[in-house]
Design a protein around this motif. Sequence first.
Motif, PDB file in Angstrom:
ATOM      1  N   GLU A   1       0.838  -1.203   0.000  1.00  0.00           N
ATOM      2  CA  GLU A   1       0.000   0.000   0.000  1.00  0.00           C
ATOM      3  C   GLU A   1       0.870   1.248   0.000  1.00  0.00           C
ATOM      4  OE1 GLU A   1      -2.608  -0.437   3.338  1.00  0.00           O
ATOM      5  OE2 GLU A   1      -3.781  -2.005   2.373  1.00  0.00           O
ATOM      6  N   ALA A   2       1.936   1.233   0.813  1.00  0.00           N
ATOM      7  CA  ALA A   2       2.851   2.378   0.848  1.00  0.00           C
ATOM      8  C   ALA A   2       3.546   2.547  -0.497  1.00  0.00           C
ATOM      9  CB  ALA A   2       3.883   2.199   1.957  1.00  0.00           C
TER      10      ALA A   2
ATOM     11  N   ARG B   1       2.001   6.849  -6.672  1.00  0.00           N
ATOM     12  CA  ARG B   1       1.048   7.920  -6.993  1.00  0.00           C
ATOM     13  C   ARG B   1       1.633   9.291  -6.682  1.00  0.00           C
ATOM     14  NH1 ARG B   1      -2.297   4.012  -4.765  1.00  0.00           N
ATOM     15  NH2 ARG B   1      -2.314   5.041  -2.741  1.00  0.00           N
ATOM     16  N   ALA B   2       2.324   9.418  -5.561  1.00  0.00           N
ATOM     17  CA  ALA B   2       2.930  10.699  -5.179  1.00  0.00           C
ATOM     18  C   ALA B   2       4.007  11.103  -6.181  1.00  0.00           C
ATOM     19  CB  ALA B   2       3.514  10.617  -3.770  1.00  0.00           C
TER      20      ALA B   2
ATOM     21  N   ALA C   1      -1.631  12.199   0.790  1.00  0.00           N
ATOM     22  CA  ALA C   1      -2.134  10.830   0.586  1.00  0.00           C
ATOM     23  C   ALA C   1      -2.220  10.056   1.903  1.00  0.00           C
ATOM     24  CB  ALA C   1      -1.247  10.097  -0.406  1.00  0.00           C
ATOM     25  N   GLY C   2      -1.760  10.672   2.992  1.00  0.00           N
ATOM     26  CA  GLY C   2      -1.798   9.999   4.290  1.00  0.00           C
ATOM     27  C   GLY C   2      -0.676   9.000   4.492  1.00  0.00           C
ATOM     28  N   ILE C   3       0.412   9.146   3.728  1.00  0.00           N
ATOM     29  CA  ILE C   3       1.569   8.251   3.861  1.00  0.00           C
ATOM     30  C   ILE C   3       2.721   9.119   4.335  1.00  0.00           C
ATOM     31  CG2 ILE C   3       3.168   6.712   2.686  1.00  0.00           C
ATOM     32  CD1 ILE C   3       0.959   6.335   0.573  1.00  0.00           C
TER      33      ILE C   3
ATOM     34  N   THR D   1       7.305  14.860  -0.003  1.00  0.00           N
ATOM     35  CA  THR D   1       6.766  14.762   1.355  1.00  0.00           C
ATOM     36  C   THR D   1       5.356  15.341   1.411  1.00  0.00           C
ATOM     37  OG1 THR D   1       8.978  14.833   2.323  1.00  0.00           O
ATOM     38  CG2 THR D   1       7.138  15.422   3.771  1.00  0.00           C
ATOM     39  N   ALA D   2       5.152  16.474   0.756  1.00  0.00           N
ATOM     40  CA  ALA D   2       3.822  17.094   0.738  1.00  0.00           C
ATOM     41  C   ALA D   2       2.810  16.177   0.052  1.00  0.00           C
ATOM     42  CB  ALA D   2       3.881  18.443   0.036  1.00  0.00           C
TER      43      ALA D   2
END
Length: 170
Positions: free
Chosen positions: A101-102, A108-109, A163-165, A157-158
């Motif tokens: 998941e991470a 995606r990030a 994304a909550g990761i 990082t942003a």
Amino acid sequence: MSATFTELLASSYPRVHRCTLGMLGDEQEAREVAQEALLKAWRARESYDPGRPFYPWLYTIVRNACRDAIARSHHRAIGGLDAERLSSATPSPLQSLDSKEAEAGVHRAMARLADEHREILVMRHFEDLSYVEIGEILGLPQGTVMSRLYRARQALTAQLRRAGIEGSTP
């Protein structure tokens, strides 16, 4: 030079593949572009100066091949991360699920980053290039490389926070 140059190209394939995968995010496309880049390097072998480091010269060809592939396919490149980078040596099934998941979240990030940010992160954290090597490839002073890398890490990082990761930055 031909036999030695051929050996140099052949020994560079794993690194070139890792780079194309990092820039493109698709295994099949990464293999094709890596082969295409090595062929372009072979054809341009006379322009290589043996007095200079080989990989920065080759990386320029690889980077341009990736950019061409992105332009051809009209898709956003995503950073290549493998499960080994995000998981421990012996993960539990729950850790494996969290890791996947991470990994997907980082993909995606990375896809949402500007090309400039994604590229410099791939160069530093996936290719393990030094600031000097990155500067040589991009034609930038070391201080500029450091500041761009800092901004790229902030942007990643942003994106990860949105994304909550958290805690997964390279």
